[in-house]
Design a protein around this motif. Structure first.
Motif, short mmCIF file in Angstrom:
data_model
loop_
_atom_site.label_atom_id
_atom_site.label_comp_id
_atom_site.label_asym_id
_atom_site.label_seq_id
_atom_site.Cartn_x
_atom_site.Cartn_y
_atom_site.Cartn_z
N GLU A 70 41.87 46.60 28.67
CA GLU A 70 40.63 47.36 28.77
C GLU A 70 40.04 47.69 27.40
OE1 GLU A 70 43.47 48.17 30.15
OE2 GLU A 70 43.14 47.89 32.31
N SER A 71 40.83 47.50 26.35
CA SER A 71 40.36 47.85 25.00
C SER A 71 39.44 46.78 24.40
CB SER A 71 41.56 48.08 24.07
OG SER A 71 42.32 46.89 23.92
N PRO A 97 36.85 44.56 26.41
CA PRO A 97 36.16 43.97 27.57
C PRO A 97 35.31 42.76 27.19
CG PRO A 97 35.09 46.00 26.89
CD PRO A 97 36.37 45.91 26.11
N LYS A 98 35.25 41.80 28.11
CA LYS A 98 34.45 40.58 28.00
C LYS A 98 34.80 39.74 26.77
CE LYS A 98 29.83 38.87 28.98
NZ LYS A 98 28.37 39.14 28.98
N TYR A 153 30.03 40.13 33.09
CA TYR A 153 30.68 41.21 32.35
C TYR A 153 32.00 41.57 33.02
CZ TYR A 153 31.64 45.66 30.17
OH TYR A 153 32.26 46.68 29.48
N SER A 154 33.02 41.78 32.22
CA SER A 154 34.33 42.16 32.74
C SER A 154 34.82 43.41 32.02
CB SER A 154 35.33 41.02 32.54
OG SER A 154 36.63 41.42 32.91
N ASP A 155 35.40 44.32 32.78
CA ASP A 155 35.90 45.55 32.19
C ASP A 155 37.17 45.32 31.39
OD1 ASP A 155 33.86 47.07 33.25
OD2 ASP A 155 34.94 47.49 35.11
N THR A 156 37.80 44.19 31.59
CA THR A 156 39.05 43.90 30.88
C THR A 156 38.93 42.62 30.06
OG1 THR A 156 39.97 42.66 32.74
CG2 THR A 156 40.41 45.03 32.67
#
Length: 255
Positions: A128-129, A131-132, A84-87
């Motif tokens: 960031e809008s 993520p993943k 998982y990535s926040d961006t």
């Protein structure tokens, strides 16, 4: 989203300062630009969104003989995101048609241009809008007429906005060539072939922030400052043309 075609291209140039029109002395002879533009005059710009119906967003740009189409796909699941990535992730690809240049298949280095496009756009998108997930930007140069990269970047910005990708601002890009002791803005291919140096700026006009600066050749500090001033002035005007293009689309949808 369907874009407004527009009947005529829009012209833009840096705000006139105290400069006087002059010719560039080359080999002890007066020289004028091949397309008869002033040295600080940009080519007419024709912009249209919604050029590719199968894409999430797209745009077509025509600056003189330079013609570019950009398609945006996503946000969609990123195959490279194992965790998982926040961006989100931005992927860029620039390519040339086989007939884009007079010598078939002799376009610029696609990998290098793709990397430059990525660097110009990554600071503008609010990653960031989504993520993943990833957003894929595909730019195709239909005809190479000079200043290809600035046109690709500006067109890609419009395509991202057309796709509804959240941006801090649109990005506009303009280049300047140094020929002899003088500058020519928005150079065509012929001018780029004998330039002594070049400078390209990509910026967010509304925020007055530069996202990319590329310089080649030998430059003194005063020359760089003057060239940057020219590019920033033209970027500001080009940004207005780009926003007008998007506003026209919204107006058409309301009607």
């Amino acid at each position: 989203m369907a874009g407004k075609s527009g009947s005529t291209p829009t012209t833009y140039s840096p705000s006139p300062a105290t400069r006087k029109k002059k010719r560039i002395p080359i080999a002890d002879a007066d020289w004028v630009r091949p397309d008869n533009r002033g040295f600080y005059q940009c080519r007419p710009a024709y912009l249209r969104t919604g050029a590719v119906s199968t894409a999430a967003g797209s745009a077509y740009a025509e600056f003189g003989n330079t013609k570019v189409i950009v398609s945006v796909f996503g946000p969609r699941e990123s195959k490279k995101a194992m965790m998982y990535s926040d961006t989100g992730r931005l992927n860029c690809n620039v390519s040339y048609t086989s007939f884009a240049t007079p010598n078939r298949g002799q376009g610029s280095d696609n990998k290098e241009l793709s990397s430059m496009l990525h660097k110009a756009l990554e600071g503008v998108i609010i990653l960031e809008s989504f993520p993943k997930t990833c957003v894929d930007v595909f730019a195709l140069v239909l005809e190479s007429g000079g200043s290809d990269l600035p046109v690709v970047i500006s067109c890609a910005s419009l395509a991202l906005a057309d796709a509804g990708i959240l941006l801090y601002d649109l990005v506009a890009s303009v280049s300047v060539s140094c020929i002899g002791k003088n500058f020519v803005i928005d150079p065509i291919s012929e001018e780029e072939s004998y330039q002594d140096g070049s400078l390209m700026i990509t910026c967010m006009p509304s925020r007055n922030e530069v996202t990319q600066l590329i310089v080649s050749g030998g430059w003194s500090t005063p020359k760089i400052n003057e060239a940057m001033e020219l590019c920033l002035g033209a970027c500001s005007k080009l940004g207005e043309v780009m926003r007008s293009c998007l506003k026209d689309v919204v107006t058409d949808l309301k009607e």
